[in-house]
Motif scaffolding. Structure first.
Motif, PDB file in Angstrom:
ATOM      1  N   ASP A   1      39.402  -7.786   4.653  1.00  0.00           N
ATOM      2  CA  ASP A   1      38.080  -6.921   4.024  1.00  0.00           C
ATOM      3  C   ASP A   1      36.655  -8.352   3.821  1.00  0.00           C
ATOM      4  N   ALA A   2      37.069  -9.510   2.974  1.00  0.00           N
ATOM      5  CA  ALA A   2      36.238 -10.324   3.472  1.00  0.00           C
ATOM      6  C   ALA A   2      35.883 -10.619   5.033  1.00  0.00           C
ATOM      7  N   ASN A   3      36.708 -11.022   6.108  1.00  0.00           N
ATOM      8  CA  ASN A   3      36.140 -10.621   7.508  1.00  0.00           C
ATOM      9  C   ASN A   3      34.885  -9.610   8.146  1.00  0.00           C
ATOM     10  N   ILE A   4      35.370  -8.623   7.191  1.00  0.00           N
ATOM     11  CA  ILE A   4      34.198  -7.612   6.991  1.00  0.00           C
ATOM     12  C   ILE A   4      33.055  -7.429   6.811  1.00  0.00           C
ATOM     13  N   LEU A   5      32.927  -8.105   5.521  1.00  0.00           N
ATOM     14  CA  LEU A   5      31.219  -8.481   5.083  1.00  0.00           C
ATOM     15  C   LEU A   5      31.448  -9.810   5.119  1.00  0.00           C
ATOM     16  N   ALA A   6      31.622 -10.862   5.776  1.00  0.00           N
ATOM     17  CA  ALA A   6      31.476 -11.841   7.321  1.00  0.00           C
ATOM     18  C   ALA A   6      30.135 -11.210   7.934  1.00  0.00           C
ATOM     19  N   ASN A   7      30.971 -10.369   8.734  1.00  0.00           N
ATOM     20  CA  ASN A   7      30.377  -9.482  10.124  1.00  0.00           C
ATOM     21  C   ASN A   7      28.953  -8.781   9.278  1.00  0.00           C
ATOM     22  N   CYS A   8      29.343  -8.373   8.860  1.00  0.00           N
ATOM     23  CA  CYS A   8      27.886  -6.896   8.022  1.00  0.00           C
ATOM     24  C   CYS A   8      26.965  -7.029   7.963  1.00  0.00           C
ATOM     25  N   THR A   9      25.983  -7.110   8.612  1.00  0.00           N
ATOM     26  CA  THR A   9      24.705  -6.685   8.336  1.00  0.00           C
ATOM     27  C   THR A   9      23.932  -5.994   7.498  1.00  0.00           C
ATOM     28  N   GLU A  10      24.288  -5.128   6.819  1.00  0.00           N
ATOM     29  CA  GLU A  10      24.033  -4.398   6.078  1.00  0.00           C
ATOM     30  C   GLU A  10      23.918  -4.529   4.373  1.00  0.00           C
ATOM     31  N   PRO A  11      23.330  -4.914   4.195  1.00  0.00           N
ATOM     32  CA  PRO A  11      23.849  -5.093   1.978  1.00  0.00           C
ATOM     33  C   PRO A  11      24.529  -4.136   1.305  1.00  0.00           C
ATOM     34  N   THR A  12      23.660  -2.903   1.904  1.00  0.00           N
ATOM     35  CA  THR A  12      24.105  -1.938   0.924  1.00  0.00           C
ATOM     36  C   THR A  12      25.972  -1.127   1.321  1.00  0.00           C
ATOM     37  N   VAL A  13      26.335  -1.348   2.399  1.00  0.00           N
ATOM     38  CA  VAL A  13      27.768  -1.479   2.420  1.00  0.00           C
ATOM     39  C   VAL A  13      27.896  -2.404   2.101  1.00  0.00           C
ATOM     40  N   ARG A  14      27.979  -4.144   1.994  1.00  0.00           N
ATOM     41  CA  ARG A  14      28.452  -5.384   1.724  1.00  0.00           C
ATOM     42  C   ARG A  14      28.595  -4.603   0.226  1.00  0.00           C
TER      43      ARG A  14
ATOM     44  N   LEU B   1      29.354  -1.836  -1.246  1.00  0.00           N
ATOM     45  CA  LEU B   1      30.209  -0.899  -1.815  1.00  0.00           C
ATOM     46  C   LEU B   1      31.785  -1.624  -1.532  1.00  0.00           C
ATOM     47  N   TRP B   2      32.022  -2.703   0.236  1.00  0.00           N
ATOM     48  CA  TRP B   2      32.809  -3.102   0.841  1.00  0.00           C
ATOM     49  C   TRP B   2      33.421  -4.081   0.017  1.00  0.00           C
ATOM     50  N   VAL B   3      32.613  -4.868  -0.926  1.00  0.00           N
ATOM     51  CA  VAL B   3      32.845  -6.107  -1.765  1.00  0.00           C
ATOM     52  C   VAL B   3      34.460  -5.750  -2.838  1.00  0.00           C
ATOM     53  N   GLN B   4      34.223  -3.667  -3.220  1.00  0.00           N
ATOM     54  CA  GLN B   4      35.143  -3.970  -4.434  1.00  0.00           C
ATOM     55  C   GLN B   4      36.580  -3.891  -3.824  1.00  0.00           C
ATOM     56  N   ARG B   5      36.737  -3.794  -2.455  1.00  0.00           N
ATOM     57  CA  ARG B   5      37.994  -3.917  -1.574  1.00  0.00           C
ATOM     58  C   ARG B   5      38.586  -5.345  -2.179  1.00  0.00           C
ATOM     59  N   ILE B   6      38.040  -6.212  -1.934  1.00  0.00           N
ATOM     60  CA  ILE B   6      38.519  -7.626  -2.442  1.00  0.00           C
ATOM     61  C   ILE B   6      38.532  -6.959  -3.878  1.00  0.00           C
ATOM     62  N   LEU B   7      37.760  -6.650  -5.057  1.00  0.00           N
ATOM     63  CA  LEU B   7      38.408  -7.240  -6.194  1.00  0.00           C
ATOM     64  C   LEU B   7      39.745  -6.578  -6.433  1.00  0.00           C
ATOM     65  N   ASP B   8      40.163  -5.499  -6.112  1.00  0.00           N
ATOM     66  CA  ASP B   8      40.388  -4.328  -6.081  1.00  0.00           C
ATOM     67  C   ASP B   8      41.981  -5.176  -5.886  1.00  0.00           C
ATOM     68  N   HIS B   9      42.289  -6.291  -4.965  1.00  0.00           N
ATOM     69  CA  HIS B   9      43.701  -6.726  -4.690  1.00  0.00           C
ATOM     70  C   HIS B   9      43.562  -8.036  -5.423  1.00  0.00           C
ATOM     71  N   ASP B  10      42.451  -8.519  -5.311  1.00  0.00           N
ATOM     72  CA  ASP B  10      42.507  -9.923  -6.291  1.00  0.00           C
ATOM     73  C   ASP B  10      42.548 -10.144  -7.825  1.00  0.00           C
ATOM     74  N   GLY B  11      41.278  -9.164  -8.034  1.00  0.00           N
ATOM     75  CA  GLY B  11      41.478  -8.919  -9.370  1.00  0.00           C
ATOM     76  C   GLY B  11      39.955  -9.975  -9.811  1.00  0.00           C
ATOM     77  N   THR B  12      40.001  -9.738 -11.035  1.00  0.00           N
ATOM     78  CA  THR B  12      38.542  -9.876 -11.369  1.00  0.00           C
ATOM     79  C   THR B  12      38.453 -11.506 -11.237  1.00  0.00           C
ATOM     80  N   SER B  13      39.928 -11.636 -12.615  1.00  0.00           N
ATOM     81  CA  SER B  13      40.164 -12.692 -13.299  1.00  0.00           C
ATOM     82  C   SER B  13      41.210 -12.917 -14.017  1.00  0.00           C
ATOM     83  N   GLU B  14      42.230 -13.874 -14.358  1.00  0.00           N
ATOM     84  CA  GLU B  14      43.319 -14.096 -14.439  1.00  0.00           C
ATOM     85  C   GLU B  14      43.357 -12.507 -15.438  1.00  0.00           C
ATOM     86  N   GLN B  15      43.074 -12.400 -16.447  1.00  0.00           N
ATOM     87  CA  GLN B  15      42.903 -11.402 -16.997  1.00  0.00           C
ATOM     88  C   GLN B  15      43.185  -9.762 -16.491  1.00  0.00           C
ATOM     89  N   ASP B  16      42.100  -9.583 -15.792  1.00  0.00           N
ATOM     90  CA  ASP B  16      42.237  -8.351 -15.000  1.00  0.00           C
ATOM     91  C   ASP B  16      42.480  -8.812 -14.244  1.00  0.00           C
TER      92      ASP B  16
END
Length: 241
Positions: A59-72, A74-89
Motif C-alpha cells: 500500500d505504501a508503494n501505491i501511495l508513492a505512485n499516486c498523484t491524487e491527494p484525495t485518493v492518498r 483514503l488509501w493511507v487508512q489501509r496502512i494504519l489498519d495493519h500497522d496500527g496508530t501507536s503501540e497502544q492502538d
C-alpha cells in the motif's frame, strides 16, 4: 474495436472472479470443514504472516505512485489498519500475531519467518514488486480480491470455533475486524477501477490484473498444501549431508 462494457457489466465481470478465489482451494476447503490438524493450521498462519506484513508495504508503494491527494487520504487508512496508530492502538499485524499465539506458535518463530516457504515468499514478493512498478490505478485494481474477503473471514468465524476448539478465542480478532475494513476498502478500490479502466481493452486488462492477484493467492496455498498436506516441503527429496 469492441465496445466498452457498461459500468454495471464491468463490475459484474470483476465480481465473477470470485469463482477463482482461494476460498475454493482444497486447503481452504479442508480448513473450513475441520479437516486440518494443528500443524497444518500453524503452517498456514505462519506463512500467511509474511503476506500480512507486506500488505502495508504494498500500500505504501501505491501511495508513492499516486498523484491524487484525495485518493492518498483514503488509501493511507489501509496502512494504519495493519500497522496500527501507536503501540497502544495496534492493528492487523498485531492481531495476526495473536492468532499465531492462539494456534500454539511462539511469537518469535512467526516474526523470524523461519516457517515461510520459498513458494510463498516468491508469490508475495512478486505482488509487492507489481505494486511498486505498476501504475497506482493498476495496483489498486489488484487489491480487489477484497471483494470476496468478507466471505472468507465470515466462514472462518462460523466454522473454526466448532472445528478447532483448541484455538483461543482472542485469535479471531483479526477476522472480526477485517469484516468491516474490507467492505470499506473495496468500495474505494472498486470506484477507482470502474472510473479508470473505461475502454474495452483497459477493462480486459483490469480483469487480467485481478486474475494475477488471484493466481498469487492460489499459488501460496499450493505451496502450503504441498508442504503440510502431502509432506513434501521444499528440498524434501534432496540428499543433504
Amino acid at each position: 474495436m469492441s465496445k466498452p462494457w457498461s459500468r454495471e457489466e464491468f463490475e459484474r465481470g470483476l465480481r465473477a472472479k470470485e469463482a477463482l478465489y482461494h476460498i475454493h482451494h482444497p486447503l481452504h476447503v479442508a480448513m473450513n470443514s475441520g479437516q486440518c490438524n494443528q500443524q497444518q493450521i500453524q503452517g498456514w498462519v505462519a506463512n500467511r504472516y509474511y503476506y500480512q506484513v507486506n500488505i502495508p508495504i504494498k500500500d505504501a508503494n501505491i501511495l508513492a505512485n499516486c498523484t491524487e491527494p484525495t485518493v492518498r487520504r483514503l488509501w493511507v487508512q489501509r496502512i494504519l489498519d495493519h500497522d496500527g496508530t501507536s503501540e497502544q492502538d495496534s492493528g492487523g499485524i498485531e492481531a495476526w500475531l495473536r492468532l499465531g499465539e492462539a494456534v500454539g506458535l511462539q511469537r518469535s518463530e512467526i516474526t523470524s519467518f523461519q516457517h515461510v516457504l520459498p513458494g510463498v515468499r516468491f508469490a508475495v514478493d512478486a505482488y509487492v514488486n507489481f505494486a511498486r512498478k505498476a501504475s497506482w490505478q493498476e495496483a489498486a485494481c489488484s487489491s480487489l480480491t477484497e471483494l470476496f474477503a468478507p466471505i472468507i473471514h465470515q466462514k472462518r468465524l462460523d466454522s473454526w470455533p466448532e472445528h478447532y476448539p483448541w484455538i483461543e478465542a482472542e485469535g479471531y480478532r483479526y477476522f472480526r475486524t477485517r469484516l468491516s475494513e474490507a467492505r470499506r476498502d473495496v468500495e474505494h478500490g472498486l470506484q477507482i477501477t470502474l472510473d479508470h479502466f473505461q475502454t474495452r481493452e483497459a477493462q480486459e486488462h483490469a480483469l487480467g490484473i485481478l486474475q494475477m492477484k488471484l493466481d498469487i493467492l492460489w499459488s501460496m496455498l499450493d505451496a502450503m498444501q504441498l508442504a503440510y498436506v502431502y509432506n513434501e516441503a521444499p528440498f524434501h527429496s534432496c540428499n543433504i549431508d
